[in-house]
Design a protein around this motif. Structure first.
Motif: not given
Length: 433
Positions: A225-242
């Motif tokens: 889950v952790i690297p998926v979130m990091l990759m999501g910010k880099m590849v898809s410019q996603k934002s995440y909740e607290y």
């Protein structure tokens, strides 16, 4: 193999893995470097590049030329589908997803319950069997007898990846042929990015079992889950909740507790080479994170999940078969299958479980949504750890058990928070202007 390669590879390994090379005896250095995971990784990538580089140059030439304005006929349609496609995006992840779920909601409660039991049983049976066979193939010997107690181990992880992908390609191709699919829009070559990362993640998954235990691998997969979130910010410019960051932190704490307290496994190498397993698992998590995010971008085109399955597996088969043939490993693996019928049965059953598991994934998400699917797969990971410990005798300390509990608690909290947030959005009244 050329003399340059024989001189270059040991020198490269001594720079990248000095502790491993230093641990070997000097006379056996040239004999053992061919079996090192880093060498096999580099050779595999070299094989894939023989397709990637010419393909890249051809696509670049076609896009820079005026072929789309001057071409015609069957070849023109093939080139258009593979290189240009239909660039219009629909914003739909799967044209059949909403319809299938709505149809399922209109059925009786008993029918829905039976359908849910069917999906859960199919997923558990497919992936639990797949996990047990995966550990058996990569960590145990074949052909052991009274005269040859050690037997022979299968070493080529890439061949297992090829076996999985060729059956998945066949199943998805038949599905697309028999059932009507949305009009395909994305250029075919874009599947190759997800395919390459998917191949490497699967290769790392098999290869890591030579150095770390299966429970460790399952727990590390749960923490992706952790690297998926990091990759999501880099590849898809996603934002995440607290709460997503909070659960990710809990997962990392639980994994650290398990890894730092795990006792040594008698079936695994020394702790020096176990470090290689951690590095390979890191590669798996990175490649797998990229795959999911790239596929998420591809779903912006109008396509079904089975079309995605077909496109990715098509390129995966091309990459792996070319690489295996170039290395001469394809016929060596086939010869191993001929020598050991038990391994042949395990390899085929691995492929069947993988292909059936993918179909159950698509069906479950279509019928019940991603939240229910995530809960089922999270339970599957817990069952996989227990089953592996029971069948293969892996020891888990008390602290490690607490770490496992923390990881799965965080995963369930993550599913619960996401479902609450989605239900809140649906129930929120429209704002007056």
């Amino acid at each position: 193999m050329s003399s340059f390669t024989q001189r270059f590879c040991p020198a490269l390994l001594s720079l990248l893995l000095p502790s491993v090379v230093a641990a070997q005896e000097e006379p056996s250095l040239l004999e053992g470097w061919r079996d090192m995971w880093l060498f096999r990784f580099l050779v595999n990538m070299l094989g894939y590049s023989t397709i990637i580089i010419p393909g890249y140059l051809l696509i670049r030439y076609l896009k820079r030329s005026n072929y789309m304005d001057t071409g015609s006929g069957c070849l023109y349609r093939i080139v258009k589908s593979c290189v240009f496609g239909h660039e219009a995006k629909t914003g739909l992840l799967d044209s059949g997803s909403v319809t299938s779920r709505n149809e399922g909601d209109s059925g009786s409660s008993l029918r829905q319950a039976l359908r849910l039991i069917f999906c859960a049983a199919g997923l558990q049976a497919s992936y639990l069997t797949w996990g047990v066979l995966q550990e058996r193939v990569m960590t145990r010997s074949y052909g052991a007898s009274a005269t040859d107690e050690e037997g022979e181990r299968f070493k080529d992880s890439q061949f297992l990846v090829f076996m999985n992908r060729i059956l998945a390609l066949t199943v998805s191709g038949l599905w697309c042929f028999l059932f009507k699919q949305p009009h395909h829009g994305t250029p075919m070559y874009k599947y190759s990015f997800a395919s390459l990362s998917n191949i490497m993640s699967s290769w790392c998954q098999y290869e890591a079992l030579k150095y770390i235990s299966f429970p460790t691998q399952v727990l590390a997969k749960a923490s992706k889950v952790i690297p998926v979130m990091l990759m999501g910010k880099m590849v898809s410019q996603k934002s995440y909740e607290y709460w997503e960051y909070l659960t990710a932190a809990l997962i990392s704490v639980g994994v650290s507790m398990f890894l730092l307290s795990s006792p040594a496994d008698k079936h695994l190498p020394t702790r020096v080479t176990t470090f290689s397993g951690v590095v390979i698992l890191g590669g798996y998590v990175v490649f797998d994170s990229f795959t999911s995010n790239w596929q998420d971008n591809l779903f912006k085109y109008k396509m079904s999940s089975v079309q995605m399955m077909f496109g990715v597996n098509l390129f995966s088969c091309l990459f792996t078969v070319f690489s295996l043939l170039e290395q001469g490993a394809f016929f060596d693996s086939v010869a191993f299958m001929a020598r050991h019928s038990e391994f042949a049965f395990h390899a085929v059953l691995l492929s069947v479980c993988s292909a059936c598991g993918q179909l159950f994934i698509f069906y479950t998400i279509n019928q019940f949504g991603a939240a229910v699917f995530t809960i089922i797969m999270t339970l599957r990971q817990a069952f996989a750890i227990l089953l592996s410990c029971f069948l293969y005798g892996h020891a888990v300390s008390a602290v490690g058990g607490v770490g496992v509990a923390v990881v799965f608690l965080a995963l369930f909290l993550r599913v619960y928070a996401r479902s609450r947030m989605k239900s809140g959005r649906r129930q929120a009244p429209p704002q007056k202007v």
